[in-house]
Design a protein around this motif. Structure first.
Motif, short mmCIF file in Angstrom:
data_model
loop_
_atom_site.label_atom_id
_atom_site.label_comp_id
_atom_site.label_asym_id
_atom_site.label_seq_id
_atom_site.Cartn_x
_atom_site.Cartn_y
_atom_site.Cartn_z
N ALA A 88 49.23 37.22 42.20
CA ALA A 88 48.33 36.55 41.26
C ALA A 88 48.83 35.14 40.97
N VAL B 216 44.75 37.68 49.79
CA VAL B 216 44.49 38.23 48.45
C VAL B 216 44.83 37.22 47.37
N GLN B 217 45.85 36.40 47.58
CA GLN B 217 46.19 35.42 46.56
C GLN B 217 45.11 34.36 46.43
N TYR C 8 42.11 35.94 44.63
CA TYR C 8 42.38 35.96 43.19
C TYR C 8 42.20 34.57 42.59
N LYS D 84 39.38 33.09 39.73
CA LYS D 84 39.79 32.52 38.45
C LYS D 84 39.47 31.03 38.31
N THR E 243 42.82 43.50 50.01
CA THR E 243 42.91 43.51 48.56
C THR E 243 43.51 44.82 48.05
N HIS F 105 51.98 45.23 41.63
CA HIS F 105 50.58 44.79 41.59
C HIS F 105 49.79 45.43 42.74
N ASN G 150 46.60 48.37 42.47
CA ASN G 150 45.32 48.31 43.19
C ASN G 150 45.07 49.60 43.96
N PHE H 95 40.20 46.01 43.46
CA PHE H 95 40.89 44.71 43.36
C PHE H 95 40.65 44.14 41.97
#
Length: 280
Positions: free
Chosen positions: A145, A177-178, A181, A185, A205, A270, A274, A280
């Motif tokens: 994240a 995945v980063q 994310y 956001k 994810t 993390h 998931n 996710f």
């Protein structure tokens, strides 16, 4: 004997510079990356990039081929590549790729792209922080994240400011995945003005389950025993602590989580969350 070895090493570096390689200090500081790029015959330069939460990252830019400086095609957008779990920028140019093909970053460079290979916090060339060291638990208080919100943002911002162009991002595995994310956001406030394209290779994810018991009875308790990173600076001692206090299956899980670049315990937590929630 030691003096002779140092002289020989110095002469080797000088000869490499004569062939158009990076400065001597860079060759020593980034030895493995330098060896890999020398194998393929490409030159490079490093950049130090500080994130908004004070991690200092190293990103490598390809500058040319030996004895030949190459200017990027001005009609193309710069490309940033982000590695997967347990890897870093060196993984893209590992000589073991040779039986298959020229590594992707080098292929992109040969086609005229301005190519940057980034690495996430905690990997061997990204273990600096403005106030913390790798021996501080808070240094490892991150997962993918934060890699997306800070590492990806800092790199994209740097490349955009340096080139004046939006950035094409290529991520593989955890590198996808980063960014997923980060886009969830900050798509409107940052990426819409700075990201040109996003290519997700081996996108993921939700990880493959190791079994909920390993997470709930093992992984989720590692920090209670002072263990914050797999493959970190005290890994031999940390591994013994795990194997002395947990059963064999959890011990083997911990051993299997190390071996590449350091991975924070929070990163695996993390991923495990998931898996357990199947979302996710």
């Amino acid at each position: 004997m030691r003096f002779t070895a140092k002289i020989l090493a110095f002469l080797a570096v000088c000869s490499q510079q004569a062939l158009g390689e990076s400065p001597a200090a860079d060759l020593f500081e980034y030895k493995k990356f330098a060896e890999f790029m020398r194998h393929w015959g490409y030159t490079w330069e490093p950049f130090k990039i500080t994130t908004d939460d004070d991690y200092v990252l190293t990103t490598f830019r390809i500058t040319g081929r030996k004895d030949e400086k190459v200017e990027p095609d001005e009609s193309l957008n710069p490309v940033m590549l982000m590695h997967g779990l347990g890897c870093d920028a060196t993984s893209w140019v590992d000589p073991s790729w040779e039986p298959f093909a020229l590594p992707l970053p080098l292929q992109l460079f040969d086609r005229g792209f301005d190519v940057y290979m980034a690495s996430n916090r905690g990997t061997k060339y990204c273990q600096e922080h403005k106030s913390l060291t790798v021996n501080d638990p808070d240094f490892w208080a991150f997962s993918w994240a934060e890699m997306g919100l800070y590492d990806d943002v800092a790199n994209v911002k740097f490349i955009k400011e340096r080139t004046g162009k939006k950035v094409s991002y290529v991520g593989v595995s955890q590198g996808t995945v980063q960014m997923f994310y980060a886009l969830a956001k900050q798509e409107e406030e940052f990426f819409k003005d700075n990201l040109y394209t996003y290519a997700a290779l081996d996108p993921c994810t939700i990880d493959v389950s190791e079994g909920n018991r390993i997470y709930e009875e093992g992984l989720f308790h590692f920090e209670d025993y002072g263990i914050y990173v797999f493959g970190g600076p005290n890994w031999e001692e940390d591994q013994k602590t795990i194997c002395d206090n947990f059963d064999e299956e959890i011990c083997e899980y911990a051993k299997g989580s190390a071996g590449g670049e350091p991975v924070s315990v929070q990163t695996n937590v993390h991923w495990a969350q998931n898996v357990i929630q199947n979302r996710f």
